[in-house]
Motif scaffolding. Sequence first.
Motif, PDB file in Angstrom:
ATOM      1  N   MET A 105       0.822  -1.211   0.000  1.00  0.00           N
ATOM      2  CA  MET A 105       0.000   0.000   0.000  1.00  0.00           C
ATOM      3  C   MET A 105       0.857   1.261   0.000  1.00  0.00           C
ATOM      4  SD  MET A 105      -3.284  -0.602  -0.166  1.00  0.00           S
ATOM      5  CE  MET A 105      -4.148   0.767   0.621  1.00  0.00           C
ATOM      6  N   ASP A 106       2.053   1.216   0.581  1.00  0.00           N
ATOM      7  CA  ASP A 106       2.938   2.374   0.534  1.00  0.00           C
ATOM      8  C   ASP A 106       3.285   2.730  -0.905  1.00  0.00           C
ATOM      9  OD1 ASP A 106       2.971   2.796   3.231  1.00  0.00           O
ATOM     10  OD2 ASP A 106       4.931   1.879   3.590  1.00  0.00           O
ATOM     11  N   ILE A 107       3.499   1.720  -1.728  1.00  0.00           N
ATOM     12  CA  ILE A 107       3.797   1.964  -3.145  1.00  0.00           C
ATOM     13  C   ILE A 107       2.603   2.626  -3.821  1.00  0.00           C
ATOM     14  CG2 ILE A 107       4.290   0.857  -5.368  1.00  0.00           C
ATOM     15  CD1 ILE A 107       5.707  -1.359  -3.724  1.00  0.00           C
ATOM     16  N   LEU A 108       1.426   2.119  -3.546  1.00  0.00           N
ATOM     17  CA  LEU A 108       0.223   2.603  -4.222  1.00  0.00           C
ATOM     18  C   LEU A 108      -0.124   4.030  -3.804  1.00  0.00           C
ATOM     19  CD1 LEU A 108      -2.052   1.687  -6.144  1.00  0.00           C
ATOM     20  CD2 LEU A 108      -3.305   0.893  -4.155  1.00  0.00           C
ATOM     21  N   ILE A 109      -0.104   4.292  -2.523  1.00  0.00           N
ATOM     22  CA  ILE A 109      -0.550   5.592  -2.015  1.00  0.00           C
ATOM     23  C   ILE A 109       0.560   6.638  -2.110  1.00  0.00           C
ATOM     24  CG2 ILE A 109      -1.509   6.812  -0.037  1.00  0.00           C
ATOM     25  CD1 ILE A 109      -3.387   4.705  -1.260  1.00  0.00           C
ATOM     26  N   GLU A 110       1.764   6.277  -1.656  1.00  0.00           N
ATOM     27  CA  GLU A 110       2.833   7.266  -1.584  1.00  0.00           C
ATOM     28  C   GLU A 110       3.565   7.439  -2.914  1.00  0.00           C
ATOM     29  OE1 GLU A 110       5.352   6.400   1.721  1.00  0.00           O
ATOM     30  OE2 GLU A 110       3.689   6.370   3.168  1.00  0.00           O
ATOM     31  N   ASP A 111       3.902   6.330  -3.577  1.00  0.00           N
ATOM     32  CA  ASP A 111       4.655   6.440  -4.829  1.00  0.00           C
ATOM     33  C   ASP A 111       3.767   6.844  -5.997  1.00  0.00           C
ATOM     34  OD1 ASP A 111       6.644   5.566  -3.218  1.00  0.00           O
ATOM     35  OD2 ASP A 111       6.952   3.632  -4.200  1.00  0.00           O
ATOM     36  N   GLU A 112       2.562   6.273  -6.077  1.00  0.00           N
ATOM     37  CA  GLU A 112       1.685   6.540  -7.217  1.00  0.00           C
ATOM     38  C   GLU A 112       0.706   7.679  -6.953  1.00  0.00           C
ATOM     39  OE1 GLU A 112       1.235   5.546 -10.299  1.00  0.00           O
ATOM     40  OE2 GLU A 112       2.737   3.946 -10.477  1.00  0.00           O
ATOM     41  N   GLY A 113       0.555   8.078  -5.700  1.00  0.00           N
ATOM     42  CA  GLY A 113      -0.347   9.179  -5.400  1.00  0.00           C
ATOM     43  C   GLY A 113      -1.813   8.862  -5.612  1.00  0.00           C
ATOM     44  N   VAL A 114      -2.170   7.589  -5.488  1.00  0.00           N
ATOM     45  CA  VAL A 114      -3.567   7.195  -5.661  1.00  0.00           C
ATOM     46  C   VAL A 114      -4.406   7.778  -4.530  1.00  0.00           C
ATOM     47  CG1 VAL A 114      -5.148   5.222  -5.610  1.00  0.00           C
ATOM     48  CG2 VAL A 114      -3.049   5.113  -6.974  1.00  0.00           C
ATOM     49  N   GLN A 115      -5.570   8.317  -4.885  1.00  0.00           N
ATOM     50  CA  GLN A 115      -6.479   8.903  -3.903  1.00  0.00           C
ATOM     51  C   GLN A 115      -7.472   7.852  -3.416  1.00  0.00           C
ATOM     52  OE1 GLN A 115      -6.221  12.246  -2.821  1.00  0.00           O
ATOM     53  NE2 GLN A 115      -4.288  11.981  -3.934  1.00  0.00           N
ATOM     54  N   LEU A 116      -7.678   7.837  -2.114  1.00  0.00           N
ATOM     55  CA  LEU A 116      -8.573   6.857  -1.504  1.00  0.00           C
ATOM     56  C   LEU A 116      -9.516   7.575  -0.560  1.00  0.00           C
ATOM     57  CD1 LEU A 116      -9.186   3.815  -1.219  1.00  0.00           C
ATOM     58  CD2 LEU A 116      -7.463   3.721   0.585  1.00  0.00           C
ATOM     59  N   ASP A 117     -10.816   7.584  -0.890  1.00  0.00           N
ATOM     60  CA  ASP A 117     -11.802   8.282  -0.065  1.00  0.00           C
ATOM     61  C   ASP A 117     -12.248   7.452   1.132  1.00  0.00           C
ATOM     62  OD1 ASP A 117     -11.729  10.459  -1.741  1.00  0.00           O
ATOM     63  OD2 ASP A 117     -13.421   9.790  -2.966  1.00  0.00           O
ATOM     64  N   ARG A 118     -12.366   6.160   0.928  1.00  0.00           N
ATOM     65  CA  ARG A 118     -12.795   5.322   2.040  1.00  0.00           C
ATOM     66  C   ARG A 118     -12.274   3.907   1.844  1.00  0.00           C
ATOM     67  NH1 ARG A 118     -17.795   5.950  -1.007  1.00  0.00           N
ATOM     68  NH2 ARG A 118     -18.656   3.937  -1.639  1.00  0.00           N
ATOM     69  N   LEU A 119     -11.997   3.242   2.954  1.00  0.00           N
ATOM     70  CA  LEU A 119     -11.463   1.890   2.951  1.00  0.00           C
ATOM     71  C   LEU A 119     -12.342   1.024   3.847  1.00  0.00           C
ATOM     72  CD1 LEU A 119      -9.067   0.090   1.993  1.00  0.00           C
ATOM     73  CD2 LEU A 119      -7.926   0.678   4.133  1.00  0.00           C
ATOM     74  N   PHE A 120     -12.862  -0.040   3.270  1.00  0.00           N
ATOM     75  CA  PHE A 120     -13.732  -0.950   3.999  1.00  0.00           C
ATOM     76  C   PHE A 120     -12.992  -2.265   4.241  1.00  0.00           C
ATOM     77  CE2 PHE A 120     -16.568   1.898   1.783  1.00  0.00           C
ATOM     78  CZ  PHE A 120     -17.521   2.198   2.744  1.00  0.00           C
ATOM     79  N   ALA A 121     -13.354  -2.941   5.291  1.00  0.00           N
ATOM     80  CA  ALA A 121     -12.735  -4.223   5.612  1.00  0.00           C
ATOM     81  C   ALA A 121     -13.820  -5.268   5.819  1.00  0.00           C
ATOM     82  CB  ALA A 121     -11.874  -4.097   6.869  1.00  0.00           C
ATOM     83  N   HIS A 122     -13.501  -6.501   5.460  1.00  0.00           N
ATOM     84  CA  HIS A 122     -14.454  -7.593   5.698  1.00  0.00           C
ATOM     85  C   HIS A 122     -13.695  -8.892   5.817  1.00  0.00           C
ATOM     86  CE1 HIS A 122     -14.759  -9.900   1.796  1.00  0.00           C
ATOM     87  NE2 HIS A 122     -13.963  -8.911   1.479  1.00  0.00           N
ATOM     88  N   GLY A 123     -14.399  -9.900   6.271  1.00  0.00           N
ATOM     89  CA  GLY A 123     -13.813 -11.212   6.482  1.00  0.00           C
ATOM     90  C   GLY A 123     -13.890 -11.612   7.944  1.00  0.00           C
ATOM     91  N   GLY A 124     -13.626 -12.873   8.206  1.00  0.00           N
ATOM     92  CA  GLY A 124     -13.760 -13.397   9.563  1.00  0.00           C
ATOM     93  C   GLY A 124     -12.887 -12.701  10.579  1.00  0.00           C
ATOM     94  N   LEU A 125     -11.761 -12.120  10.137  1.00  0.00           N
ATOM     95  CA  LEU A 125     -10.865 -11.423  11.051  1.00  0.00           C
ATOM     96  C   LEU A 125     -11.552 -10.252  11.746  1.00  0.00           C
ATOM     97  CD1 LEU A 125      -7.829 -11.695  11.828  1.00  0.00           C
ATOM     98  CD2 LEU A 125      -7.349  -9.934  10.119  1.00  0.00           C
ATOM     99  N   PHE A 126     -12.632  -9.747  11.141  1.00  0.00           N
ATOM    100  CA  PHE A 126     -13.296  -8.558  11.679  1.00  0.00           C
ATOM    101  C   PHE A 126     -14.614  -8.880  12.388  1.00  0.00           C
ATOM    102  CE2 PHE A 126     -10.744  -7.374   7.996  1.00  0.00           C
ATOM    103  CZ  PHE A 126      -9.875  -6.479   8.586  1.00  0.00           C
ATOM    104  N   LYS A 127     -14.883 -10.156  12.608  1.00  0.00           N
ATOM    105  CA  LYS A 127     -16.120 -10.507  13.308  1.00  0.00           C
ATOM    106  C   LYS A 127     -16.096 -10.009  14.747  1.00  0.00           C
ATOM    107  CE  LYS A 127     -18.401 -14.289  10.918  1.00  0.00           C
ATOM    108  NZ  LYS A 127     -18.963 -15.644  11.054  1.00  0.00           N
TER     109      LYS A 127
END
Length: 816
Positions: A699-721
């Motif tokens: 994610m550091d490559i995507l956000i910091e190197d490429e400057g991709v904008q992300l308005d919201r991040l959702f999580a799902h899966g059993g880890l978040f129960k």
Amino acid sequence: MAIEITAGKYGATIVSEGAGLASLTYAGHDIVLPHDPAEKPVGYNGKVLIPWPNRITNGQYVWEGETFTLEVNEPETGASLHGLSCWVDWEVTEHTESSATLRTRIAPTSGYPFHLETAVTYTLDPQTGLSISVATANTGDVPAPYGTSVHPYLTVGAPLDDCVISVPADIVLEVDGDLSPTGDVDVTGTHLDLRGAVPMAGRSVDHAFTGLPDGTWTVSLTDPETGRAVEMTSSERWVQIYTAENQQRQGVAVEPMTCPPNAFNSGTDLIILEPGQTTTFKTAIRDVSPTAIIDAGAATLGIEFGSTRIKAVLVDGKGSVIASGAHDWENQLTDDLWSYPESAIWQGLQGAYASLVQDVQARYNTAITALSALGFSAMMHGYIALDEDGGLLTPFRTWRNTNTGPATEVLSAALDFNMPHRWSSAHLYQAAIDGEDHVAKIKSITTLAGLVHQRLSGRSVLGVGDASGMFPIDPATHNYDEQRLAKFDELLAQAGIEFSLRDVLPTVLVAGQDAGHLTEAGALLLDPSGVLQPGTLMCPPEGDAGTGMVATNAVAARTGNVSAGTSIFAMVVLEHDLQRVHPELDMVTTPDGLPVAMVHSNNGASEWDQWVGVFAELLESAGCELSRPALYDLAYAKALEGAPDGGGLVAYNFLSGEPVVGLETGRPLFFRTPDAPITLANFMRTQLMSIFGVLRLGMDILIEDEGVQLDRLFAHGGLFKTPVVAQTIMAAALKTPVTVSATAGEGGPWGMALLALYASKYASELSLPEFLNRHIFADLEALSVDPNPEDVAGFNTFLERYKRALPAEAAAGQNS
């Protein structure tokens, strides 16, 4: 006179007085408040209201310059209420087992000098419930003012104060003390805003609403405790909602109306019925409790093949989960390749479905005989090669295999595209350059989801998201990239392979397209008992990345999601192409074809599960009884007590290789420096933080190197129960707020069910993001956690140790 009609589990009683609906039941449960057919009902219960609904103020109106006076039959308001036919004995002109038609005539009077003839037809259908049609003709020789409605009281067998209602109306007609209209008001911010799922406790309503959706709209009443629900549909412009204080609030009157109260004076939406003209009003009532949905064949099924569990999720027409089933399975390392025996695929499919059937029987005492729609998803990538008869030429090679290094190096350079180790085309090319005998016999290749779909539907197709894990997709065409296909074919030819890749790949479909129907053989493969009937619509099969995006409403540009299970990956929907190729980032698509950058870690929560299992064994040995879910909750809670950096501990959760950090093999590893004492809290926190290590690096490559904008991040899966814990640590790891919805634990199988629901009901009218925003996530509860600065600093410290110790992890993989 009372008559009965029935259809399937529905039954209704119709009385000739007022052509009234005296009762309506499903499986013996009332879905409208009943009344004794031999007695006059309270509050116009069930009556047909003609030639006007609701009230005419002061019992007077002006028509073509002349004032007409009607009988005031509601003295407390001084109004003329609900027309002229409620207490008239209508004639029963037709009566079958499932339908009845009643007729009456309205003769001219001084208050209403017009000739009308009306026919009301009640029809029961075992799947769709009760439909009501009110057809009125002007049999006179002058135009007549006209309006109509019906007056049932919906019920779900619980006091109204225990229920929630949904009325999709933006505007309410305010009234004075005599219930006469005073003007339209936006419902926003008022107690009359009944949009969404609104609790009715203490809420009193006796108002007309408008601003309803175009076309057919739905009012629903639900008891959250039991799941029982009833809905009423219509396409009229108005609906009166009354909370039945006259019947101790045991139900709610829902009255679709062709016009508002006092329309004879205001003229608003008043029907002017010309001589010889007929107008028809229609509405319908049906039970939408889970039992009724299942019995009607209106439920939608999604089945996802995860790495350790195959899960089936059944949803209703609103996307709510009504039943589920699961089957556990495990891949095997055979001849240095991770795989599942083909027999395990079909046993797992049948096992998950049988578990679902058992859940339905236990909850609702009914069986699944038909479905509205069906979809399959599975762990993405991997390699399934089929012969001309559709048989497997070699065991299924899963995403976990990283033996394709030579192929990915050649393909990434030739295609100018990061070709991950686990992609199907990388496996094919590796097999070709390795000279494997089966390659020459290939007639098609597919994914696990594609294989299951093909066996059950007879069609070799893939959803675009899953297809994007086989070969690069052209975002302009939502199909395989033709230029790269040509280059790949050149490489195949150089390896001595005669076929073209494009000839063996599945057909690509986008979300919502028709992907075939469940065949007779397919129905028997899914349900060997033969109870499930063929013919169900099947949506395009997808990968677990796509279903995770759907399950978290992360399918629009600048949204992202993290799916955490056996593997863990982050998906960010892009606004435009990346500036350059990154070997750490995979390029895939949403189920409707938008470009997505994926950060994929082969290793997720499996090592965490192993450690929880160790502690469970210890407790059992000590004679302590603690359920596994309770033990997980305890482990998560202890993790939050740990030092933000894990107290100097280091862990790797690598059960297999991790291409993002350049490792072809992996070994679970835990160590510490001598001055870093082990505590349970630090140990559990370190194990959780290790799950997000590789993810953060990508994610550091995507956000910091490429400057991709992300308005919201959702999580799902059993880890978040378990609420908050993993969410808090991930927010710190990724330095961004993380949102988890109430459905986070359902994950991909729910997302697949939603894609099937979208294909069956909404794809012709709405885009996939519109469907999710309007119909699934508009009222869904969600919890957002912001990154805590102390936790962010702690994770950064942990990550530095994590990176410095990677050579030790590499050595463990190479030497053990």
